[in-house]
Design a protein around this motif. Structure first.
Motif, PDB file in Angstrom:
ATOM      1  N   PHE A  50      58.659   0.213 -32.579  1.00 12.30           N
ATOM      2  CA  PHE A  50      58.512   0.518 -31.159  1.00 12.30           C
ATOM      3  C   PHE A  50      59.020  -0.643 -30.314  1.00 12.30           C
ATOM      4  O   PHE A  50      58.628  -1.795 -30.529  1.00 12.30           O
ATOM      5  N   LYS A  51      59.857  -0.326 -29.338  1.00 13.89           N
ATOM      6  CA  LYS A  51      60.487  -1.359 -28.522  1.00 13.89           C
ATOM      7  C   LYS A  51      59.683  -1.726 -27.281  1.00 13.89           C
ATOM      8  O   LYS A  51      59.853  -2.809 -26.738  1.00 13.89           O
ATOM      9  N   ASP A  52      58.866  -0.828 -26.794  1.00 12.85           N
ATOM     10  CA  ASP A  52      58.186  -1.064 -25.511  1.00 12.85           C
ATOM     11  C   ASP A  52      56.723  -0.648 -25.591  1.00 12.85           C
ATOM     12  O   ASP A  52      56.260   0.184 -24.819  1.00 12.85           O
ATOM     13  N   ILE A  53      55.983  -1.224 -26.535  1.00 14.18           N
ATOM     14  CA  ILE A  53      54.565  -0.922 -26.650  1.00 14.18           C
ATOM     15  C   ILE A  53      53.880  -1.300 -25.345  1.00 14.18           C
ATOM     16  O   ILE A  53      54.053  -2.420 -24.852  1.00 14.18           O
ATOM     17  N   PRO A  54      53.117  -0.402 -24.742  1.00 15.11           N
ATOM     18  CA  PRO A  54      52.492  -0.711 -23.447  1.00 15.11           C
ATOM     19  C   PRO A  54      51.568  -1.922 -23.542  1.00 15.11           C
ATOM     20  O   PRO A  54      50.788  -2.060 -24.490  1.00 15.11           O
ATOM     21  N   GLU A  55      51.691  -2.804 -22.571  1.00 17.01           N
ATOM     22  CA  GLU A  55      50.766  -3.925 -22.484  1.00 17.01           C
ATOM     23  C   GLU A  55      49.477  -3.433 -21.840  1.00 17.01           C
ATOM     24  O   GLU A  55      49.502  -2.728 -20.838  1.00 17.01           O
ATOM     25  N   LEU A  56      48.370  -3.808 -22.445  1.00 16.26           N
ATOM     26  CA  LEU A  56      47.071  -3.419 -21.891  1.00 16.26           C
ATOM     27  C   LEU A  56      46.645  -4.461 -20.872  1.00 16.26           C
ATOM     28  O   LEU A  56      46.403  -5.617 -21.204  1.00 16.26           O
ATOM     29  N   GLU A  57      46.590  -4.019 -19.647  1.00 18.28           N
ATOM     30  CA  GLU A  57      46.272  -4.935 -18.560  1.00 18.28           C
ATOM     31  C   GLU A  57      44.813  -5.388 -18.648  1.00 18.28           C
ATOM     32  O   GLU A  57      43.962  -4.701 -19.210  1.00 18.28           O
ATOM     33  N   ALA A  58      44.549  -6.540 -18.099  1.00 20.10           N
ATOM     34  CA  ALA A  58      43.173  -7.055 -18.039  1.00 20.10           C
ATOM     35  C   ALA A  58      42.463  -6.359 -16.885  1.00 20.10           C
ATOM     36  O   ALA A  58      42.465  -6.831 -15.752  1.00 20.10           O
ATOM     37  N   VAL A  59      41.884  -5.206 -17.186  1.00 22.52           N
ATOM     38  CA  VAL A  59      41.194  -4.444 -16.147  1.00 22.52           C
ATOM     39  C   VAL A  59      39.714  -4.349 -16.501  1.00 22.52           C
ATOM     40  O   VAL A  59      39.320  -4.503 -17.653  1.00 22.52           O
ATOM     41  N   ASP A  60      38.915  -4.100 -15.497  1.00 26.39           N
ATOM     42  CA  ASP A  60      37.469  -4.009 -15.712  1.00 26.39           C
ATOM     43  C   ASP A  60      37.061  -2.670 -16.311  1.00 26.39           C
ATOM     44  O   ASP A  60      36.036  -2.571 -16.983  1.00 26.39           O
ATOM     45  N   ASP A  61      37.851  -1.638 -16.081  1.00 27.96           N
ATOM     46  CA  ASP A  61      37.436  -0.291 -16.470  1.00 27.96           C
ATOM     47  C   ASP A  61      38.640   0.456 -17.036  1.00 27.96           C
ATOM     48  O   ASP A  61      39.470   0.980 -16.295  1.00 27.96           O
ATOM     49  N   PHE A  62      38.746   0.519 -18.362  1.00 31.72           N
ATOM     50  CA  PHE A  62      39.886   1.173 -18.990  1.00 31.72           C
ATOM     51  C   PHE A  62      39.843   2.692 -18.836  1.00 31.72           C
ATOM     52  O   PHE A  62      40.879   3.348 -18.896  1.00 31.72           O
TER      53      PHE A  62
END
Length: 290
Positions: A50-62
């Motif tokens: 996979f070339k563009d695996i989504p980055e998981l943002e540092a959020v309070d509520d996924f």
């Protein structure tokens, strides 16, 4: 090509992150991984694919984050894994109408797993169960005797089973996931609905042949970017298999929704196929009420 306006979208494989680290999703089969690159460098075990695996943002509520992603791309509902986590329970409380639950299962657990399936289904109302045969530890093949109790309880409860088929992305053996193993299962359990996940390559032509043969066998497009949908699957959907192919996105495990929906209109589905592919077949297979 264009997707007809106003078509409902049901995503048949999505994940709701619990944290920025994806490691929990792959812990069950980590003992099978032997190469140093996968163990030490990869954020997910099939990262090389996979070339563009989504980055998981540092959020309070996924959960809120996931819903926002769905709304941005017009996804009405999504099938997600039930893990008994705080996030899963929040789905029940806040937005049960947006999510369907799939229960990942371990055939090595025997009757304890059968009891767990019955208990969770009674508690939350499952839409399906699933098994990643190459990712079980020890590995259990699609047609192994350990799988038969799961097939039986799924058929009794009227639940489809999602099975990963084909060569797995992680660097682990593929023998357990040969598409040919489905022949025995679909024959022996005609009342069981089986959904193939993750492509079935390099046996996608055999997957088509088996779908023609068995009315209880289906195919979901999970883990494939739309531009890489196998040609034999697209051709099948456009001819005799319009009722057999389901949209599954694989966000955020390996693909971003931005990429999926950028490429999806270029898939050469016929106009009459889109509505079935994006939601109609999912409503039938997972028994989703209007």
């Amino acid at each position: 090509m264009t997707i007809p306006a106003g078509v409902e979208i049901i995503d048949c494989m999505m994940g709701i992150p619990e944290r920025e680290n994806r490691s929990d999703w792959y812990a069950a089969f980590r003992p099978l991984i032997r190469d140093r690159q996968s163990l030490e460098e990869f954020a997910m075990p099939a990262q090389y694919m996979f070339k563009d695996i989504p980055e998981l943002e540092a959020v309070d509520d996924f959960l809120t984050w996931t819903l926002a992603q769905m709304d941005r791309h017009g996804i009405a509902k999504a099938l997600v894994a039930w893990r008994g986590s705080e996030t899963c329970h929040r789905v029940l409380e806040r937005c049960r109408d947006r999510f369907l639950f799939d229960l990942p299962c371990n055939p090595n657990a025997g009757l304890d797993e059968v009891r767990r399936i019955r208990r969770v289904h009674a508690e939350v109302g499952l839409s399906s169960i699933s098994v990643f045969p190459a990712g079980t530890y020890p590995q259990v093949a699609i047609n192994h005797k350990y799988m038969f109790p799961l097939y039986t309880v799924a058929a009794e409860l009227g639940l489809p089973i999602n099975l990963t088929v084909g060569v797995p992305g992680p660097r682990i053996p593929f023998e357990t996931q040969k598409v040919e193993h489905l022949d025995e299962i679909c024959w022996f359990f005609p009342e069981l609905t089986v959904v193939m996940r993750h492509g079935g390559e390099p046996w996608e032509d055999l997957a088509v042949k088996l779908m023609l043969k068995y009315p209880n066998l289906y195919y979901a497009t999970s883990a494939f970017a739309p531009k890489h949908y196998p040609k034999s699957i697209v051709d099948f959907a456009n001819t005799r298999g319009g009722d057999k192919i389901l949209y599954a996105g694989y966000f955020p495990m390996g693909l971003s929704l931005d990429r999926i929906f950028r490429e999806l209109p270029e898939v050469p589905f016929r106009d009459e196929v889109w509505r079935k592919f994006l939601s109609g077949n999912a409503r039938k297979v997972y028994r989703i009420a209007d």
